[in-house]
Design an enzyme around this catalytic site. Sequence first.
Site, PDB file in Angstrom:
ATOM      1  NE  ARG A 196      21.557  91.156 -24.427  1.00  0.00           N
ATOM      2  CZ  ARG A 196      20.679  91.663 -24.511  1.00  0.00           C
ATOM      3  NH1 ARG A 196      19.174  91.918 -24.697  1.00  0.00           N
ATOM      4  NH2 ARG A 196      20.772  92.779 -26.139  1.00  0.00           N
ATOM      5  CD  GLN A 251      22.623  90.662 -29.072  1.00  0.00           C
ATOM      6  OE1 GLN A 251      21.813  90.473 -28.338  1.00  0.00           O
ATOM      7  NE2 GLN A 251      21.349  89.109 -29.366  1.00  0.00           N
ATOM      8  CB  SER A 282      17.591  91.812 -29.774  1.00  0.00           C
ATOM      9  OG  SER A 282      18.557  92.237 -28.778  1.00  0.00           O
ATOM     10  CG  LEU A 283      15.268  89.687 -25.505  1.00  0.00           C
ATOM     11  CD1 LEU A 283      14.329  88.610 -24.721  1.00  0.00           C
ATOM     12  CD2 LEU A 283      14.295  90.924 -25.417  1.00  0.00           C
ATOM     13  CG  HIS A 319      21.724  96.095 -30.072  1.00  0.00           C
ATOM     14  ND1 HIS A 319      22.096  95.100 -30.063  1.00  0.00           N
ATOM     15  CD2 HIS A 319      20.273  95.846 -30.575  1.00  0.00           C
ATOM     16  CE1 HIS A 319      21.183  93.739 -29.279  1.00  0.00           C
ATOM     17  NE2 HIS A 319      19.995  94.650 -29.265  1.00  0.00           N
ATOM     18  CD  GLN A 334      13.249  95.459 -24.634  1.00  0.00           C
ATOM     19  OE1 GLN A 334      14.357  94.614 -24.363  1.00  0.00           O
ATOM     20  NE2 GLN A 334      13.347  96.900 -23.709  1.00  0.00           N
TER      21      GLN A 334
END
Length: 306
Positions: free
Chosen positions: A114, A247, A89-90, A198, A9
């Site tokens: 998500r 995660q 991440s994503l 996170h 992101q």
Amino acid sequence: MRAFIFPGQGSQAVGMGKALAEASAVARALFEEVDDALGQHLARLMAEGPIEDLTLTENAQPAIMANAVATLRVSGISIDKADFVAGHSLGEYSALSAAEAFDVATTAKLLKLRGRAMQAAVPVGEGAMAALLGLGLDAAQEVAAEAAQGEICTVANDNDPNQVVVSGHKAAVERALEIAKAKGARRALLLPVSAPFHCPLMQPAADAMAEALAGADLKAPAVPVYANVIAAPVADPGEIRPLLVEQVTGMVRWRESVAAMAEAGVTHFVEFGGKVLSPMVKRIAPDARTTSVVSMDDIEALVKEI
């Protein structure tokens, strides 16, 4: 050896995917598949904006994935040209889709959920994230622990040797800024994000993802995927699912992941759909070569090389 890597992101921008769609029926088909899966005109939002809507987490996450996977698909380069895949991440979902573990429709639906779940986990204004530049992981963890004072403040992203992100309650993160500066950080600044990703405050989102992933069709990836939370390669769907859940609240161990890939013999990192990770890679593994693949010209150059 080569790794294909996928951004997270913050890499979204109005116009993303537009040139790909205009030039390639493969890209158009992928964007249509994502639109159909989500029941929305995400491709139009990517191409035309407005940026405020595109930046909403529930839109940004599937959009970044769609753009990155489309870039790889348009290239026609087989995934077996990579020894490993990884994403920030994503981007780990993009990597799994690229490696044929999730189909694109499933990936888009999971990322939409998500994004919504992460946004809903903490009321707007209660959480924050901050980048600490010039401090390594150990120093940043000391800053976070000192700043917490009974609230949540933890390291969210260990991006490279000089860039660590902390996340948690807004007041604690603001305290971390001042403590980091006192400990010699080159810069410490709040990030323009809508939620504290996170960190343990994301537990409701992790619970939602556990349920969604339990029912998602997940195959063994065609090449091993470096998982963010363990900075190690995984290929067993039984391992991948819980790591994706972890995660959501856990630290993105990007620096360690890149260092481990370099140690395993990777000399070329190819970033699909962004130019965010390549500079980090160069700071982690200075001897490695990086290629950012965003435009049709980038794709054509990569195809000639690979």
